[in-house]
Design a protein around this motif. Structure first.
Motif, PDB file in Angstrom:
ATOM      1  N   LYS A 241       0.844  -1.194   0.000  1.00  0.00           N
ATOM      2  CA  LYS A 241       0.000   0.000   0.000  1.00  0.00           C
ATOM      3  C   LYS A 241       0.883   1.250   0.000  1.00  0.00           C
TER       4      LYS A 241
ATOM      5  N   PHE B 143     -10.276   7.213  -6.649  1.00  0.00           N
ATOM      6  CA  PHE B 143     -10.997   6.040  -6.161  1.00  0.00           C
ATOM      7  C   PHE B 143     -11.187   5.079  -7.320  1.00  0.00           C
TER       8      PHE B 143
ATOM      9  N   ASP C  45     -14.866   1.988  -4.644  1.00  0.00           N
ATOM     10  CA  ASP C  45     -14.815   2.713  -3.372  1.00  0.00           C
ATOM     11  C   ASP C  45     -13.435   2.660  -2.737  1.00  0.00           C
ATOM     12  N   LYS C  46     -12.478   2.048  -3.434  1.00  0.00           N
ATOM     13  CA  LYS C  46     -11.136   1.867  -2.872  1.00  0.00           C
ATOM     14  C   LYS C  46     -10.252   3.060  -3.220  1.00  0.00           C
ATOM     15  N   PRO C  47      -9.686   3.753  -2.219  1.00  0.00           N
ATOM     16  CA  PRO C  47      -8.780   4.872  -2.514  1.00  0.00           C
ATOM     17  C   PRO C  47      -7.436   4.361  -3.037  1.00  0.00           C
TER      18      PRO C  47
ATOM     19  N   GLU D 199      -2.890   0.893  -4.069  1.00  0.00           N
ATOM     20  CA  GLU D 199      -3.916   1.131  -3.064  1.00  0.00           C
ATOM     21  C   GLU D 199      -3.345   2.070  -2.002  1.00  0.00           C
TER      22      GLU D 199
ATOM     23  N   GLU E  99     -12.552  13.706  12.905  1.00  0.00           N
ATOM     24  CA  GLU E  99     -12.928  13.737  11.496  1.00  0.00           C
ATOM     25  C   GLU E  99     -12.759  15.130  10.888  1.00  0.00           C
TER      26      GLU E  99
ATOM     27  N   LYS F  63     -14.716  12.127   1.712  1.00  0.00           N
ATOM     28  CA  LYS F  63     -14.854  10.696   1.390  1.00  0.00           C
ATOM     29  C   LYS F  63     -13.542   9.961   1.634  1.00  0.00           C
ATOM     30  N   LEU F  64     -12.432  10.576   1.262  1.00  0.00           N
ATOM     31  CA  LEU F  64     -11.125   9.932   1.357  1.00  0.00           C
ATOM     32  C   LEU F  64     -10.759   9.552   2.783  1.00  0.00           C
TER      33      LEU F  64
ATOM     34  N   LYS G 201     -12.432   8.962   5.342  1.00  0.00           N
ATOM     35  CA  LYS G 201     -13.282   7.957   5.995  1.00  0.00           C
ATOM     36  C   LYS G 201     -12.752   6.550   5.754  1.00  0.00           C
ATOM     37  N   ASP G 202     -11.957   6.370   4.700  1.00  0.00           N
ATOM     38  CA  ASP G 202     -11.542   5.036   4.272  1.00  0.00           C
ATOM     39  C   ASP G 202     -10.088   4.701   4.576  1.00  0.00           C
ATOM     40  N   ILE G 203      -9.320   5.635   5.100  1.00  0.00           N
ATOM     41  CA  ILE G 203      -7.894   5.384   5.294  1.00  0.00           C
ATOM     42  C   ILE G 203      -7.445   5.867   6.673  1.00  0.00           C
TER      43      ILE G 203
END
Length: 198
Positions: free
Chosen positions: A58, A95, A98-100, A120, A140, A170-171, A173-175
């Motif tokens: 990653k 993205f 939904d994967k950054p 990723e 956040e 959005k970014l 929230k996923d990492i």
């Protein structure tokens, strides 16, 4: 001398006095970056001023203001863990579903280190120099604010500003997104690695 860019990003006119000099080639290469970033934003991508390394398959981005130690920190990963640097200055975020991910781009500052592959995204680490190494988890709203401040994607209008903010919202929230207070020592690498591994 000038760049004319259509609002939809479909047409770019660059006016200059072409020569075969290295200076002209260098200037043109960097002039192309502006319309590229505008068009990338139109395709839901954003550019972050950061150094990236490849760890555990990653990309991990280290960001901060100039002189904070982004390259120094990445060099620790390479020296002690043989972790390669992906890009020495700028990373294009996107993205896939939904994967950054990050996409390789040739703009890499003075480091001359870049890669053209897609990786990723594991996380964004916001660096700040400190007398000892520690990590601060961020709320956040802090994540959104601090990451958006490091973007170099166009921000000329309220619409572009909102596009960037929506992307970052959005970014993060996923990492993993955190603040690393760091020295220039191996201990900074160990602190960050242990946090990622945990």
């Amino acid at each position: 001398h000038e760049i004319h860019l259509s609002k939809d990003g479909s047409k770019v006119d660059i006016y200059g006095v072409p020569t075969l000099s290295d200076t002209f080639k260098y200037d043109l290469f960097h002039a192309l970056r502006l319309p590229f970033l505008y068009l990338a934003q139109k395709h839901r991508m954003a550019a972050l001023h950061s150094v990236s390394v490849l760890y555990k398959d990653k990309a991990w981005l280290f960001s901060g203001s100039s002189g904070t130690g982004k390259s120094t920190h990445a060099a620790l990963w390479q020296e002690y863990l043989n972790v390669p640097t992906i890009n020495g200055d700028l990373n294009l975020l996107a993205f896939e579903g939904d994967k950054p991910v990050i996409h390789g781009i040739p703009w890499c500052g003075t480091s001359e280190i870049f890669d053209t592959k897609t990786y990723e995204l594991g996380g964004i680490v916001l660096l700040r120099q400190a007398p000892r190494d520690s990590i601060k988890e961020l709320a956040e709203d802090e994540k959104i604010l601090l990451v958006s401040q490091r973007l170099i994607s166009p921000n000329w209008t309220m619409e572009l500003f909102e596009t960037n903010m929506t992307f970052v919202d959005k970014l993060v929230k996923d990492i993993l997104t955190c603040r690393l207070y760091c020295t220039k020592e191996q201990s900074a690498l160990e602190t960050m690695k242990n946090y990622i591994d945990a």
